[in-house]
Design an enzyme around this catalytic site. Structure first.
Site, PDB file in Angstrom:
ATOM      1  N   ALA A 241     121.410 -95.116 -60.482  1.00 45.26           N
ATOM      2  CA  ALA A 241     122.870 -95.299 -60.488  1.00 45.26           C
ATOM      3  C   ALA A 241     123.459 -93.993 -59.957  1.00 45.26           C
ATOM      4  O   ALA A 241     123.506 -92.979 -60.659  1.00 45.26           O
ATOM      5  CB  ALA A 241     123.354 -95.578 -61.893  1.00 45.26           C
TER       6      ALA A 241
ATOM      7  N   ALA B  94     128.595 -88.115 -65.506  1.00 44.05           N
ATOM      8  CA  ALA B  94     127.319 -88.841 -65.572  1.00 44.05           C
ATOM      9  C   ALA B  94     127.593 -90.330 -65.730  1.00 44.05           C
ATOM     10  O   ALA B  94     128.737 -90.757 -65.682  1.00 44.05           O
ATOM     11  CB  ALA B  94     126.509 -88.318 -66.759  1.00 44.05           C
ATOM     12  N   ASN B  95     126.564 -91.124 -65.891  1.00 44.62           N
ATOM     13  CA  ASN B  95     126.753 -92.545 -66.209  1.00 44.62           C
ATOM     14  C   ASN B  95     125.668 -92.973 -67.195  1.00 44.62           C
ATOM     15  O   ASN B  95     124.814 -92.170 -67.572  1.00 44.62           O
ATOM     16  CB  ASN B  95     126.758 -93.396 -64.935  1.00 44.62           C
ATOM     17  CG  ASN B  95     125.460 -93.300 -64.182  1.00 44.62           C
ATOM     18  OD1 ASN B  95     124.423 -93.716 -64.651  1.00 44.62           O
ATOM     19  ND2 ASN B  95     125.511 -92.695 -62.998  1.00 44.62           N
ATOM     20  N   ARG B  96     125.730 -94.213 -67.628  1.00 42.42           N
ATOM     21  CA  ARG B  96     124.888 -94.650 -68.741  1.00 42.42           C
ATOM     22  C   ARG B  96     123.481 -95.093 -68.330  1.00 42.42           C
ATOM     23  O   ARG B  96     122.734 -95.606 -69.150  1.00 42.42           O
ATOM     24  CB  ARG B  96     125.560 -95.822 -69.467  1.00 42.42           C
ATOM     25  CG  ARG B  96     126.838 -95.445 -70.154  1.00 42.42           C
ATOM     26  CD  ARG B  96     127.364 -96.635 -70.933  1.00 42.42           C
ATOM     27  NE  ARG B  96     128.714 -96.412 -71.393  1.00 42.42           N
ATOM     28  CZ  ARG B  96     129.027 -95.692 -72.468  1.00 42.42           C
ATOM     29  NH1 ARG B  96     128.074 -95.131 -73.175  1.00 42.42           N
ATOM     30  NH2 ARG B  96     130.283 -95.538 -72.809  1.00 42.42           N
ATOM     31  N   SER B  97     123.099 -94.925 -67.080  1.00 45.84           N
ATOM     32  CA  SER B  97     121.769 -95.393 -66.658  1.00 45.84           C
ATOM     33  C   SER B  97     120.663 -94.625 -67.392  1.00 45.84           C
ATOM     34  O   SER B  97     120.697 -93.396 -67.468  1.00 45.84           O
ATOM     35  CB  SER B  97     121.616 -95.203 -65.155  1.00 45.84           C
ATOM     36  OG  SER B  97     120.280 -95.432 -64.804  1.00 45.84           O
TER      37      SER B  97
END
Ligand code: CTP
Length: 397
Positions: free
Chosen positions: A274, A208-211
């Site tokens: 993102a 995942a990512n921090r968006s």
């Protein structure tokens, strides 16, 4: 001639402070600008100004009670039908009730039931305004997206003077106009993506990512407020903005499929999500157990969704991308804009304090092919959304 607030329905909440008399002037100005004003008074306000005065100037008679014979559930109807709820003046009690979900009277019920934007204009004595309880409630409301028109310094009730005086009527009315914005997206179809994609590794784990999705949601909300038919393709679990259709997705492949089915019909596509650049080649069917040793996860690139949209862009469609950078902002963003055939790219330096992922604020540079760049200083993501759509509106025109 249409007036700036024609067709806008505003619930004007008036709570019990000496500044309640100014709500009469605010009401008159909103009506003069074409708004349909529905006045709601608290029991306290009822002691400061006459109902007849407000009823005579507003578009409907004043409502004060949850227990109306004409409508058994006035708070939900008032909240649902409003384009905006304005509370002027907002007392410490009403702010506390709103911040903590205490629906003790018609006004606090409307505030909790509505999904429309809310503008509160606090007014109280300096000591009360500065009390940590009031300041904490204000900060909490701001974090939830409530618009706060700060009180001014000046004369207060009882001969005192200091900060806490209700903002001047023209400041309040300007704030309302700013929040409602123009209806320059009437009849336009806008597609927005938001949040970070999640690419499965096994039955429980993801890349995942921090968006957080906040910027994309702000764009969707603002476009809907300006009259667009908005579809938001999102991975984020956030409150749905009023009037916006949400398609929930998780992976980049699902996001691409959702976009593919709608993209050709859209006048505007804003790709704020993102999207993962890499995903596991395969997803393990169960949970990978640690007894089996350190797993090797093979990755493959995901398709660049935005580049695909750019390659097949219908005539007249406006395609907007984002560029999350940590160095060489303008160079990298310009190259992405060209490579992906974009009309506008919103570049942000996500390593700067308060910028980009998870923050409520953002600082961006807008880039367009062969046009001078426009920098927007650190501000609320809703302000960035407004500035972005101002540019898109110009391009559509
Ligand atoms: N994007 C996309 N599909 C991908 C990757 C990115 O549609 N597989 C979109 C994003 O939604 C964003 C824009 O492309 O609007 C730029 O994304 P960004 O991550 O900044 O750039 P990348 O093209 O992925 O390049 P890099 O990661 O090398 O900076």
């Amino acid at each position: 001639m249409t007036r700036p607030l024609s067709g806008r329905r505003i619930v004007l909440g008036v709570s019990g402070g000496i500044a309640a008399y100014k709500s009469v002037e605010i009401c008159r100005r909103l009506v003069d600008l074409g708004a349909h004003v529905v006045p709601v008074m608290t029991a306290g306000a009822d002691k400061f100004i006459g109902r007849t005065t407000l009823s005579a100037l507003a578009s409907e008679p004043v409502q004060t009670s949850l227990w109306s014979e004409a409508s058994p559930i006035p708070h939900t109807k008032l909240g649902q039908n409003a384009d905006l709820v304005l509370v002027a003046p907002a007392t410490a009690r009403v702010l506390a009730g709103y911040a903590h979900g205490l629906s003790t009277d018609l006004l606090t019920n409307v505030l909790i039931a509505t999904r429309a934007p809310v503008v509160v204009c606090p007014a109280m004595h300096t000591e009360m305004w500065e009390h940590p309880a009031v300041q904490d409630n204000i900060a909490l409301l701001r974090r939830r997206g409530v618009h706060v028109v700060d009180p001014e310094e000046g004369r207060l009730a009882g001969g005192d003077s200091g900060k806490g005086r209700l903002a001047a009527p023209d400041v309040v009315v300007q704030a309302v106009q700013r929040v409602l914005g123009p209806r320059d997206f009437d009849g336009r179809r806008v597609l927005v993506t938001a949040g970070g994609t999640r690419e499965p590794i096994d039955a429980v784990r993801v890349i995942a990512n921090r968006s957080s999705g906040k910027q994309g949601y702000a764009v969707a909300e603002e476009a809907a407020r300006r009259g667009a038919t908005v579809t938001l393709i999102s991975t984020a679990d956030r409150p749905v903005p009023a009037g916006v259709e949400v398609i929930d997705v998780e992976t980049s492949a699902q996001m691409q499929a959702a976009l593919d089915s709608r993209a050709s019909e859209a006048d505007v596509i804003v790709m704020a999500a993102a999207v993962a650049d890499f995903r596991p080649v395969s997803c393990a069917s169960g949970k990978i157990k640690k007894d089996a040793g350190i797993p090797e996860i093979r990755l493959e690139p995901t398709p660049d969704i935005l580049a695909g949209l750019g390659a097949h862009k219908p005539a007249g469609q406006i395609l907007v991308g984002f560029a999350a950078e940590t160095s060489d902002l303008v160079e990298n963003a310009t190259s992405k804009m060209r490579r992906k055939n974009l009309d506008l790219i919103v570049a942000n330096d996500v390593s700067a304090p308060g910028v980009g992922f998870q923050h409520d604020t953002n600082a961006v540079t807008f880039l367009r092919p062969d046009q001078p760049l426009e920098s927007h200083p650190l501000s609320d993501k809703r302000d960035i959304a407004r500035a972005l759509l101002d540019i898109v509106a110009r391009l559509l025109a």
